[in-house]
Enzyme design. Structure first.
Site, PDB file in Angstrom:
ATOM      1  N   TYR A  58       0.858  -1.173   0.000  1.00  0.00           N
ATOM      2  CA  TYR A  58       0.000   0.000   0.000  1.00  0.00           C
ATOM      3  C   TYR A  58       0.898   1.229   0.000  1.00  0.00           C
ATOM      4  CZ  TYR A  58      -4.428   2.421   0.612  1.00  0.00           C
ATOM      5  OH  TYR A  58      -5.526   3.218   0.424  1.00  0.00           O
ATOM      6  N   LYS A 113     -20.073 -20.429 -11.225  1.00  0.00           N
ATOM      7  CA  LYS A 113     -19.334 -20.200 -12.472  1.00  0.00           C
ATOM      8  C   LYS A 113     -17.928 -19.685 -12.166  1.00  0.00           C
ATOM      9  CE  LYS A 113     -19.625 -20.351 -16.944  1.00  0.00           C
ATOM     10  NZ  LYS A 113     -20.744 -19.815 -17.718  1.00  0.00           N
TER      11      LYS A 113
END
Length: 409
Positions: A58, A113
Site C-alpha cells: 500500500y 461459475k
C-alpha cells in the site's frame, strides 16, 4: 469437505437459513450446507507481515506503480490482476432451468461459475449480478466496470437481449466479451459432433441436423456449425421450423431463417427430423419417439435439456449410434465447463482483444482431439475432470489468437 470446514452448518440451523422449519427431525440438506456463506472468497497473493510489507503493498510503494500505469496504461496488465480476472455478469433473467429469478437469486450460480473458472482454467472471476434488465443500462454498466477486468463472461441473460448486449459490448470494449450460454455450448457441441462423425466415417459436410430451440444456445449452435461446415441444419422453436415463409419471426430468427434450412422444410419439428442425421436439443420439451425413429440410420441424438432431456437416453439408444445429454450421470455430457475456462485462459494469456470464430473453432478441435484413440460411441467428448482438457483448449485458443492478429503479446 472444504466447504463444510469454511462454512460449518449444523442440522439445527439448516432449515431456518433455507426458509424451512426448525423441526428437530428436519433432514439435513448438503446443498444448503455447501452454499452457506457463499462458495468463494478473495485471497491475497502477497503477505502483509510488518510495516515494510505494508509500505510496499500500500502506501507509499503503491504510488510508484500507479504513476507508472498512468504514464503507460498497458502496464496495468503486468502490475495488477486485470490480465487474469474475468467479470461474470448477469441480470438473472435466464438462470439455468429456473428462468427469470432476479439478480440476488442468480448469485449462487454466478459464484459457481466463478469457482469453475478457477478450478478448471486457473482464471480468477468475480460474480456481478445487476439490478437492471434494460439493455442500455447493462451495456453502460459493464463498459464502466471494464477497466478492472481482462474479460467479460455474460451469463444467464435472456434472449433476444443477450445477442444485442454481447454485440454492443464487443464493439465498445477491447477485451474478450463472451456469452457462454451461446458460445460455450456451441463449442462443446461441435467437438462432440466432430467425434461422432469421425466414429462413423463421416464429415460435418455429410450431415443434416435439426436444432430444437431458437434461443441463445440454439441460434449460436446453428451459426457455429454452419461456420464449421455442416451440410445443412434447421432450427425449430415452439411454433415449428424457423423458415422464410413464417411471418412471426423476430429479427434474430429472420437471420437464422436466411442462413439455415437449405432443404426448405416447414412445419413442426417432427417433419424436419425425418431422415435427419443429427438432433440437438437445447429447448426442453419432449420429442415423440416416432419422430426419433424417423431419423436416418446411425443418427446422433444430443438431447441437452436439464434435468429432463428432450429424448430420454433409453429411447435415443434404440435409434441413434451416438447419444449425448447435458447430464453428468450419462456418458457424453455436453458441459460448458469443458470450454469456457480454457477459452478465457488462452485469451487472457495472450491479452486478446476479442474471441474470434477461429479461436472458438480451435477450442472445439482441441477438445475433440483430447479423446484421441479412445474414441467410442459412449466417449465422443472428454470429462470436465480430464486434466488434459484445459491445457489443450488454452494452448489452441492462444495460438489461434496469435494467428488471427488479436493477440497483444
Amino acid at each position: 469437505m472444504a466447504a463444510e470446514i469454511v462454512n460449518p452448518l449444523n442440522h439445527s440451523t439448516a432449515g431456518s437459513r433455507a426458509g424451512e422449519s426448525n423441526a428437530a427431525d428436519e433432514p439435513f440438506d448438503p446443498a444448503f450446507a455447501l452454499h452457506r456463506g457463499g462458495k468463494m472468497a478473495v485471497q491475497a497473493t502477497v503477505p502483509i507481515r510488518d510495516k515494510d510489507d505494508l509500505s510496499l503493498a500500500y502506501t507509499p510503494g503503491v504510488a510508484k506503480v500507479c504513476s507508472a500505469i498512468a504514464e503507460n496504461p498497458e502496464l496495468v496488465h503486468d502490475y495488477t490482476w486485470k490480465s487474469q480476472v474475468v467479470a461474470v455478469v448477469t441480470d438473472g433473467t435466464a438462470v439455468l432451468g429456473l428462468g427469470d429469478i432476479g439478480p440476488e437469486a442468480s448469485l449462487p450460480v454466478m459464484e459457481g461459475k466463478a469457482i469453475l473458472f478457477k478450478q478448471f482454467g486457473g482464471v480468477d472471476a468475480v460474480p456481478i449480478a445487476l439490478a437492471t434488465t434494460d439493455t442500455d443500462e447493462i451495456v453502460e454498466t459493464v463498459v464502466r466496470l471494464a477497466p478492472s477486468f481482462g474479460g467479460v463472461n455474460l451469463e444467464d441473460i435472456s434472449a433476444p437481449r443477450c445477442f444485442e448486449i454481447e454485440r454492443r459490448l464487443q464493439e465498445r470494449l477491447d477485451i474478450p466479451v463472451f456469452h457462454d450460454d451461446q458460445h460455450g455450448t456451441a463449442v462443446v457441441t461441435l467437438a462432440a459432433l466432430r467425434n461422432a462423425a469421425k466414429l462413423s466415417g463421416r464429415t460435418l459436410g455429410d450431415l443434416r441436423g435439426v436444432i430444437s430451440g431458437a434461443g441463445a444456445a440454439g441460434v449460436a449452435i446453428a451459426k457455429f456449425l454452419l461456420a464449421a461446415g455442416i451440410g445443412d441444419i434447421a432450427v425449430a422453436d415452439r411454433k415449428g421450423i424457423v423458415s422464410r415463409d413464417r411471418e412471426d419471426l423476430s429479427e434474430v430468427k429472420r437471420e437464422i431463417a436466411d442462413l439455415t434450412n437449405k432443404a426448405g422444410i416447414s412445419g413442426p419439428l417432427e417433419d424436419a427430423l425425418a431422415g435427419a442425421d443429427v438432433f440437438i436439443g437445447v429447448s426442453g420439451g419432449t420429442v415423440p419417439e416416432p419422430a426419433v425413429a424417423s431419423m436416418a440410420p446411425g443418427a446422433y441424438v444430443f438431447a441437452m435439456a436439464n434435468p429432463n432431456p428432450e429424448v430420454h437416453p433409453d429411447i435415443a439408444h434404440k435409434y441413434a449410434s451416438v447419444v449425448a445429454t447435458g447430464r453428468s450421470d450419462y456418458p457424453n455430457q455436453i458441459n460448458n465447463v469443458l470450454a469456457f475456462p480454457g477459452i478465457f485462459a488462452g485469451a487472457l494469456q495472450v491479452r486478446a482483444s476479442r474471441i474470434t470464430e477461429g479461436m472458438k473453432i480451435a477450442a472445439a478441435n482441441a477438445l475433440a482431439d483430447v479423446v484421441g484413440d479412445e474414441l467410442a460411441a459412449e466417449y465422443v467428448i472428454p470429462s470436465p475432470f480430464d486434466e488434459r482438457v484445459a491445457p489443450a483448449v488454452t494452448a489452441a485458443v492462444a495460438a489461434a489468437a496469435r494467428a488471427e492478429g488479436v493477440a497483444r503479446r
